[in-house]
Structures are given as structure tokens and as C-alpha cells.
Scaffold this motif. Structure first.
Motif, PDB file in Angstrom:
ATOM      1  N   THR A  41      21.874 -29.083  -2.477  1.00 53.87           N
ATOM      2  CA  THR A  41      21.445 -29.282  -1.087  1.00 53.87           C
ATOM      3  C   THR A  41      22.636 -29.334  -0.141  1.00 53.87           C
ATOM      4  O   THR A  41      23.721 -29.792  -0.500  1.00 53.87           O
ATOM      5  CB  THR A  41      20.647 -30.595  -0.938  1.00 53.87           C
ATOM      6  OG1 THR A  41      21.484 -31.688  -1.306  1.00 53.87           O
ATOM      7  CG2 THR A  41      19.394 -30.596  -1.789  1.00 53.87           C
ATOM      8  N   THR A  42      22.394 -28.856   1.083  1.00 53.77           N
ATOM      9  CA  THR A  42      23.390 -28.910   2.144  1.00 53.77           C
ATOM     10  C   THR A  42      22.690 -29.366   3.420  1.00 53.77           C
ATOM     11  O   THR A  42      21.712 -28.748   3.843  1.00 53.77           O
ATOM     12  CB  THR A  42      24.018 -27.509   2.385  1.00 53.77           C
ATOM     13  OG1 THR A  42      24.507 -26.991   1.148  1.00 53.77           O
ATOM     14  CG2 THR A  42      25.143 -27.596   3.390  1.00 53.77           C
ATOM     15  N   LEU A  43      23.182 -30.462   4.008  1.00 50.32           N
ATOM     16  CA  LEU A  43      22.648 -30.957   5.276  1.00 50.32           C
ATOM     17  C   LEU A  43      23.359 -30.222   6.403  1.00 50.32           C
ATOM     18  O   LEU A  43      24.586 -30.135   6.421  1.00 50.32           O
ATOM     19  CB  LEU A  43      22.870 -32.467   5.398  1.00 50.32           C
ATOM     20  CG  LEU A  43      22.362 -33.141   6.677  1.00 50.32           C
ATOM     21  CD1 LEU A  43      20.842 -33.002   6.810  1.00 50.32           C
ATOM     22  CD2 LEU A  43      22.766 -34.604   6.691  1.00 50.32           C
ATOM     23  N   LEU A  44      22.575 -29.688   7.347  1.00 50.16           N
ATOM     24  CA  LEU A  44      23.119 -28.877   8.436  1.00 50.16           C
ATOM     25  C   LEU A  44      22.804 -29.497   9.799  1.00 50.16           C
ATOM     26  O   LEU A  44      21.832 -30.233   9.954  1.00 50.16           O
ATOM     27  CB  LEU A  44      22.499 -27.475   8.403  1.00 50.16           C
ATOM     28  CG  LEU A  44      22.633 -26.681   7.114  1.00 50.16           C
ATOM     29  CD1 LEU A  44      21.762 -25.440   7.171  1.00 50.16           C
ATOM     30  CD2 LEU A  44      24.081 -26.315   6.871  1.00 50.16           C
ATOM     31  N   ASP A  45      23.627 -29.138  10.780  1.00 49.02           N
ATOM     32  CA  ASP A  45      23.371 -29.392  12.205  1.00 49.02           C
ATOM     33  C   ASP A  45      23.373 -30.862  12.606  1.00 49.02           C
ATOM     34  O   ASP A  45      22.700 -31.258  13.555  1.00 49.02           O
ATOM     35  CB  ASP A  45      22.060 -28.722  12.646  1.00 49.02           C
ATOM     36  CG  ASP A  45      22.090 -27.223  12.427  1.00 49.02           C
ATOM     37  OD1 ASP A  45      23.178 -26.633  12.537  1.00 49.02           O
ATOM     38  OD2 ASP A  45      21.036 -26.646  12.138  1.00 49.02           O
ATOM     39  N   GLU A  46      24.179 -31.680  11.934  1.00 46.75           N
ATOM     40  CA  GLU A  46      24.281 -33.088  12.318  1.00 46.75           C
ATOM     41  C   GLU A  46      24.843 -33.239  13.728  1.00 46.75           C
ATOM     42  O   GLU A  46      24.405 -34.114  14.479  1.00 46.75           O
ATOM     43  CB  GLU A  46      25.163 -33.849  11.323  1.00 46.75           C
ATOM     44  CG  GLU A  46      24.520 -33.964   9.954  1.00 46.75           C
ATOM     45  CD  GLU A  46      25.454 -34.574   8.932  1.00 46.75           C
ATOM     46  OE1 GLU A  46      25.337 -35.800   8.703  1.00 46.75           O
ATOM     47  OE2 GLU A  46      26.280 -33.824   8.372  1.00 46.75           O
ATOM     48  N   ASP A  47      25.785 -32.358  14.101  1.00 48.93           N
ATOM     49  CA  ASP A  47      26.369 -32.412  15.443  1.00 48.93           C
ATOM     50  C   ASP A  47      25.323 -32.070  16.503  1.00 48.93           C
ATOM     51  O   ASP A  47      25.240 -32.713  17.552  1.00 48.93           O
ATOM     52  CB  ASP A  47      27.586 -31.494  15.563  1.00 48.93           C
ATOM     53  CG  ASP A  47      27.315 -30.066  15.113  1.00 48.93           C
ATOM     54  OD1 ASP A  47      26.316 -29.811  14.395  1.00 48.93           O
ATOM     55  OD2 ASP A  47      28.107 -29.176  15.487  1.00 48.93           O
ATOM     56  N   GLU A  48      24.489 -31.072  16.233  1.00 50.13           N
ATOM     57  CA  GLU A  48      23.413 -30.691  17.163  1.00 50.13           C
ATOM     58  C   GLU A  48      22.419 -31.848  17.324  1.00 50.13           C
ATOM     59  O   GLU A  48      21.956 -32.147  18.426  1.00 50.13           O
ATOM     60  CB  GLU A  48      22.706 -29.439  16.638  1.00 50.13           C
ATOM     61  CG  GLU A  48      21.653 -28.890  17.555  1.00 50.13           C
ATOM     62  CD  GLU A  48      20.962 -27.648  16.981  1.00 50.13           C
ATOM     63  OE1 GLU A  48      19.929 -27.276  17.548  1.00 50.13           O
ATOM     64  OE2 GLU A  48      21.432 -27.072  15.983  1.00 50.13           O
ATOM     65  N   TYR A  49      22.101 -32.518  16.215  1.00 48.34           N
ATOM     66  CA  TYR A  49      21.200 -33.665  16.258  1.00 48.34           C
ATOM     67  C   TYR A  49      21.767 -34.759  17.159  1.00 48.34           C
ATOM     68  O   TYR A  49      21.064 -35.281  18.036  1.00 48.34           O
ATOM     69  CB  TYR A  49      20.955 -34.201  14.838  1.00 48.34           C
ATOM     70  CG  TYR A  49      20.185 -35.494  14.822  1.00 48.34           C
ATOM     71  CD1 TYR A  49      18.807 -35.496  14.997  1.00 48.34           C
ATOM     72  CD2 TYR A  49      20.827 -36.712  14.652  1.00 48.34           C
ATOM     73  CE1 TYR A  49      18.086 -36.688  14.999  1.00 48.34           C
ATOM     74  CE2 TYR A  49      20.125 -37.908  14.649  1.00 48.34           C
ATOM     75  CZ  TYR A  49      18.759 -37.888  14.829  1.00 48.34           C
ATOM     76  OH  TYR A  49      18.051 -39.073  14.837  1.00 48.34           O
ATOM     77  N   GLU A  50      23.040 -35.097  16.958  1.00 49.56           N
ATOM     78  CA  GLU A  50      23.670 -36.156  17.767  1.00 49.56           C
ATOM     79  C   GLU A  50      23.678 -35.784  19.251  1.00 49.56           C
ATOM     80  O   GLU A  50      23.394 -36.617  20.107  1.00 49.56           O
ATOM     81  CB  GLU A  50      25.085 -36.446  17.273  1.00 49.56           C
ATOM     82  CG  GLU A  50      25.145 -37.148  15.931  1.00 49.56           C
ATOM     83  CD  GLU A  50      24.459 -38.508  15.917  1.00 49.56           C
ATOM     84  OE1 GLU A  50      24.503 -39.234  16.936  1.00 49.56           O
ATOM     85  OE2 GLU A  50      23.867 -38.847  14.875  1.00 49.56           O
ATOM     86  N   GLU A  51      23.985 -34.531  19.536  1.00 46.76           N
ATOM     87  CA  GLU A  51      24.019 -34.049  20.925  1.00 46.76           C
ATOM     88  C   GLU A  51      22.636 -34.137  21.574  1.00 46.76           C
ATOM     89  O   GLU A  51      22.473 -34.670  22.670  1.00 46.76           O
ATOM     90  CB  GLU A  51      24.525 -32.603  20.926  1.00 46.76           C
ATOM     91  CG  GLU A  51      24.655 -31.991  22.297  1.00 46.76           C
ATOM     92  CD  GLU A  51      25.106 -30.532  22.221  1.00 46.76           C
ATOM     93  OE1 GLU A  51      24.580 -29.719  23.003  1.00 46.76           O
ATOM     94  OE2 GLU A  51      25.968 -30.218  21.379  1.00 46.76           O
TER      95      GLU A  51
END
Length: 185
Positions: A115-125
Motif C-alpha cells: 500500500t501507498t498513501l497518497l495526497d496527504e499534502d492536498e488533504y492538509e491544504e
């Protein structure tokens, strides 16, 4: 309200602020009940919010749930079944389309289960921009936790055998539909 099996439906994903995020021109429904809607996209037109349009490259079996904070796209490739999981509001069908709100975080699962978690920065923004709020944030993270457990335990839809059976069902439906059209012409 549920879509009917063997019917094509429109699929829409929105953002928290109500703006359209992405649409799929059609998904072919192969299962529809109060637990989930399963639709197949195959060479389907996808439209992005920024105006880009593209066609899906491979068949994908898409799972939409009325009670889970995620949906799953199972892409059938030569290299195996790849899963793309969107953290999103529970999905609903309103007679027009299958709809949900996309909450940015995504999880990719390769054919062997990595598994790879993606777009954590987009979520925070977006969490800041769109004021997700504490209750919503908790719901999203509970959804992520539940998703990761389902992946680890290979619960539906992370069971390759189930995906193969559903894909066979799709191929049978398409062939039967084609024969029916030939008979009525």
C-alpha cells in the motif's frame, strides 16, 4: 433508490465546497443493492474539474458504498489487479448519478498488497481552505483506518478471486446484451 443492474450510470465526484471534481461518462452496473453499487468502467470518458478529458485505459470494477468513507477502483491490468482507493463521503445514487465527495487522501494497492498513501499534502491544504472541521476529519480518518484493515485482511473488494468473478459476470452481461440487441434488430 438504486440503479438497475445492466444499466449505464453517470458517476460524479465533488469537493467539500460543492465544486465538481471528476466525472465518469458511464459505468455499467453489475451489482446494485443496499450494501454497495458495483459498476464497470471500460474505455470511459473521464472529465476533470480543470477541463482535461481522458479515456480509461483498462477495465475497472468500481465499488461505491452507502455507509463507508471510501470507494475503490479495481483496475484489471496485464500485471494483475491494482486497487485505487479514494477517501470520500459515502456514495449515493439519486437517479441522475452515483455521487460522493472526494476528501483528497488516496491509497494505492499493488497486486501483491503493498500500500501507498497518497495526497496527504492536498488533504492538509483542502482541510484548511474548505474548513473540514473536527467531526468530518474524524470520519475521514475512521474511514482510512477501516480501509487499511479491509486491505490487510483482504476483505471485499481486496480479494482477487472476487474481482475475477465480478469481471466474468460483466463479460457475460455484455455478451448477453449484445446478443439481445442482435435479436431485436
Amino acid at each position: 433508490m438504486q440503479p438497475q443492474e445492466r444499466e449505464y450510470v453517470y458517476i460524479q465526484s465533488f469537493k467539500h465546497d460543492g465544486s465538481l471534481h471528476r466525472t465518469w461518462a458511464q459505468g455499467y452496473v453489475i451489482e446494485s443493492n443496499d450494501k454497495r453499487i458495483v459498476a464497470v468502467t471500460n474505455k470511459t470518458l473521464v472529465s476533470e474539474a480543470d477541463g482535461r478529458k481522458w479515456i480509461t485505459r483498462e477495465p475497472a470494477i468500481c465499488f461505491f458504498y452507502p455507509d463507508k468513507w471510501y470507494n475503490v477502483i479495481c483496475m484489471i491490468r496485464k500485471t494483475g489487479i491494482h486497487y485505487y482507493c479514494n477517501l470520500a463521503s459515502p456514495s449515493l445514487y439519486d437517479g441522475e448519478a452515483i455521487k460522493n465527495i472526494d476528501y483528497d487522501l488516496d491509497v494505492k494497492v499493488n497486486p501483491v498488497g503493498k500500500t501507498t498513501l497518497l495526497d496527504e499534502d492536498e488533504y492538509e491544504e483542502h482541510k484548511q481552505q474548505m474548513n473540514y472541521g473536527e467531526d468530518l476529519e474524524k470520519a475521514i480518518h475512521r474511514g482510512l483506518d477501516r480501509l487499511m484493515v479491509d486491505i490487510r485482511l483482504r476483505n471485499s473488494p481486496f480479494d482477487h478471486f472476487e474481482i475475477s468473478k465480478l469481471y466474468d459476470r460483466y463479460l457475460t452481461f455484455i455478451e448477453e446484451d449484445k446478443k439481445r440487441r442482435e435479436i431485436t434488430v
